[in-house]
Every structure is written in C-alpha cells, then in structure tokens.
Design an enzyme around this catalytic site. Sequence first.
Site, PDB file in Angstrom:
ATOM      1  N   CYS A   1      57.787  25.258  43.590  1.00 48.07           N
ATOM      2  CA  CYS A   1      57.539  24.789  42.222  1.00 48.07           C
ATOM      3  C   CYS A   1      57.895  23.317  42.034  1.00 48.07           C
ATOM      4  O   CYS A   1      57.543  22.727  41.030  1.00 48.07           O
ATOM      5  CB  CYS A   1      58.308  25.640  41.220  1.00 48.07           C
TER       6      CYS A   1
HETATM    7  C1  SAM Z   1      60.057  28.914  45.119  1.00 48.09           C
HETATM    8  S1  SAM Z   1      60.485  29.276  46.761  1.00 48.09           S
HETATM    9  C2  SAM Z   1      60.112  30.992  46.847  1.00 48.09           C
HETATM   10  C3  SAM Z   1      61.233  31.852  46.469  1.00 48.09           C
HETATM   11  C4  SAM Z   1      61.091  33.284  46.849  1.00 48.09           C
HETATM   12  N1  SAM Z   1      59.893  33.882  46.331  1.00 48.09           N
HETATM   13  C5  SAM Z   1      62.316  34.052  46.407  1.00 48.09           C
HETATM   14  O1  SAM Z   1      62.204  34.818  45.460  1.00 48.09           O
HETATM   15  O2  SAM Z   1      63.389  33.824  46.980  1.00 48.09           O
HETATM   16  C6  SAM Z   1      59.164  28.601  47.694  1.00 48.09           C
HETATM   17  C7  SAM Z   1      59.199  28.924  49.164  1.00 48.09           C
HETATM   18  O3  SAM Z   1      58.034  28.377  49.754  1.00 48.09           O
HETATM   19  C8  SAM Z   1      58.354  28.085  51.093  1.00 48.09           C
HETATM   20  N2  SAM Z   1      57.338  27.162  51.603  1.00 48.09           N
HETATM   21  C9  SAM Z   1      57.149  25.854  51.268  1.00 48.09           C
HETATM   22  N3  SAM Z   1      56.096  25.349  51.927  1.00 48.09           N
HETATM   23  C10 SAM Z   1      55.594  26.362  52.697  1.00 48.09           C
HETATM   24  C11 SAM Z   1      54.515  26.451  53.612  1.00 48.09           C
HETATM   25  N4  SAM Z   1      53.710  25.405  53.850  1.00 48.09           N
HETATM   26  N5  SAM Z   1      54.303  27.630  54.234  1.00 48.09           N
HETATM   27  C12 SAM Z   1      55.092  28.707  54.002  1.00 48.09           C
HETATM   28  N6  SAM Z   1      56.139  28.678  53.131  1.00 48.09           N
HETATM   29  C13 SAM Z   1      56.385  27.517  52.497  1.00 48.09           C
HETATM   30  C14 SAM Z   1      59.752  27.499  51.009  1.00 48.09           C
HETATM   31  O4  SAM Z   1      60.406  27.576  52.247  1.00 48.09           O
HETATM   32  C15 SAM Z   1      60.383  28.357  49.923  1.00 48.09           C
HETATM   33  O5  SAM Z   1      61.134  29.407  50.477  1.00 48.09           O
END
Ligand code: SAM
Length: 345
Positions: free
Chosen positions: A85
């Site tokens: 986000c």
């Molecule tokens: C807002 S957090 C999600 C939180 C999760 N849903 C939770 O409830 O704990 C966004 C996640 O996206 C992952 N992320 C960012 N870029 C990414 C990518 N290109 N591919 C896969 N995951 C990614 C980050 O590592 C992070 O854990």
Amino acid sequence: MAIKRYQKPSALDLFCGSGAVSLGLKQAGFEVVGAVDLDVGACTTYRANHPEVKLVEKDIREVSAGDFDDVIPGKLDLLVVCAPCQPFSSQNRYKKDNDARSNLVEQSKKFIIHFEPSIVFLENVPGLASTDIFSNFSEWLGRAGYEVAKPMRIDASELGVAQRRIRMILIAVKGVSLEKASNIARIGKKTVGQLIRDLPTPPIGRNAAREDPLHYSRRHSLLNIERLSHIPVNGGSRQSLPPHLQLTCHKNSRRSSFSDTYGRMSWDDISPTLTTGCTDITKGRYAHPVQNRAITLREAARLQSFPDNYVFFGNASQVAMQIGNAVPPEMMRSIATSLKAAIQT
Ligand SMILES: C[S@@+](CC[C@H](N)C(=O)[O-])C[C@H]1O[C@@H](n2cnc3c(N)ncnc32)[C@H](O)[C@@H]1O
C-alpha cells in the site's frame, strides 16, 4: 497430477506477508491453499505458522497462475489481493507513478483469468480508490463478468480490533451474492487496555526477553526517557514537551502530520494505526499509556489482533515490518465470514 479436494471453501492469498490474512481466513473457515510473497523474513514467519499452505516465495511478476494447479481443485472460491500500500499511502513522499510497486494489483489478473474465483477481495489504503490503477482494475473486472461493489471504507476498530486502521476494500463476485458477500457484521470496539494491560513490565533489550521473545522494551536514550516523563499518561504528544526538550526539527512544524510523535496511547481508547515504525516513539503515538517507553513488539502484535502463539521470525525491524504491514487477522476473520456465507449459499 493428483488434484487435491477440500471440504472447506478454498482461498489463494496474494502478497501474503507474514500470514495475517491467511490466519483470519482460516479462522473464518476457509482452506488457504496457496500464497505468494517475496520477502524472505515474512515468508519464514508464514511457513512457521501455515506449514500446510503452498507458499511460492518469489516476485509475483515471475509467478504463473499455473504454479498453483496442483493445489487448486478446478475452481477457486476466493482470491485475496493485498498488494503493497505504500505507493498509495498519504504518508508516502514519492509519487505513485514513480513507484514500480504501483502496478502490482495488475498482477492478480493472471490468477483471475486462470482460476475464475467466485470472489475477488482487494484490501488497500483508501488512497488507492482514487487512482487510475483502481478504476482500470474495477472496469476490467466488470468486463471479465464480475459484479463489482463500490469501494468500501472500513475501520478495523469496527471489526473487533483495538486500532484505528482505515482501509478500502473492494469485493467482486461471479455467481454468488454480492449483497451477502458485502454484508460485514460490525463488532463493538475494543480498547488498548483490554488488549495489553495484563502484560508484565518488559525487560530492556531483546536479549533480556526470556519469557516472551517479543516482549522487551527498546533501549531509549536518557534524553528520550526524560522527554517521555513529561508526556501525560494516556495521551499528550511532542507538544507537551517543555521548550528545552523539543526537537529543533519540530519547533517550526507544530501542524505537521507527525504531531502525534512522543504521544502515549490511552488505556480506554483504540490505538492509532500501527505502521512498520510502531515501536518507535519518534514515528507516531507509540508510547505506552503509563510507562516511559515505546510499546513492545508483543503489544503491537496484540493490538494488531495476532494471538500470542503466532510466531515471528527476523530481527526487530523485520518483525515490526511484518506486524505493521499486516491486515489485522480479526478484521480479516470478520470480513471472511461474510465472504464465506456468500459462497455457501
Ligand atoms: C501490505 S503487505 C501484505 C500483508 C499481508 N497480506 C498480511 O496480512 O500480513 C504487502 C506484501 O507484498 C509483498 N510484496 C511486495 N512486492 C512484491 C512482489 N513483487 N511480489 C510478491 N510480493 C510482493 C511484501 O513483501 C509484503 O509482504
């Protein structure tokens, strides 16, 4: 290839982080069959708490929907999309157009095309709703045959979480009732005191945390401890500091968005939004209601509604990031209860 069959509705958790969404989904009665994230620390935590789920630890741009064919029995019930986000957050100093993470929502399309889930659920900060990325995605879902609800603003504190955490959620359905899926029951507010008052005074420093590896106080400088001693219990902020203890950078910026720094949480209120800096008194209202210290990682985890038996891996800042990034599991449980009701009727 042997196809698995499930008794419960199935869910795929994209951008799963440390697994808070998966926890809430399981609590509501979903079978989480797969998950994707690229962060090594978050994935270690995820695996420890959800060992039965097929976790693909990769950049989602390199993941193909077919990678989950072995765990998805033809039809997927729910696809969850919690893309990062930060590009849309009001606190982000960088333009979203310059942030490569902005287009990650788009990555969910290949999973939607491949599995045609009955429900697509997206959670993000409210700022996403006013972007072209969001309107293009909603329109695309419509063209793909989904009935798409208006984006809904929802505060975690309405869903049994002791925290103000305003989020935007989008629900899109195919072949199930949108009304039922969106009928999220509100639960009474919980307070900071209800969640963390029973915890013992923590020792100082991680190595001293023998009983509970997350319950230890950061080492504050003597100056910051003196500052905290001037902050009234259950409130205050840096504006409560006498002039000689104010930071030079704060003196001319009383109305900045960081006006809550050095402030305490209140026993009788909800906490502010926990961010990845949630154990740092210089990043927001993250001081303990009465003790001269920042909240501990355990207190942060509880305010995010993680149960104490949820294990976290990584150093202090990695764990704070996992906690601050999480969708509160209790919030997800409440939402997933209505999603499941729609699937099962
Ligand atoms: C807002 S957090 C999600 C939180 C999760 N849903 C939770 O409830 O704990 C966004 C996640 O996206 C992952 N992320 C960012 N870029 C990414 C990518 N290109 N591919 C896969 N995951 C990614 C980050 O590592 C992070 O854990």
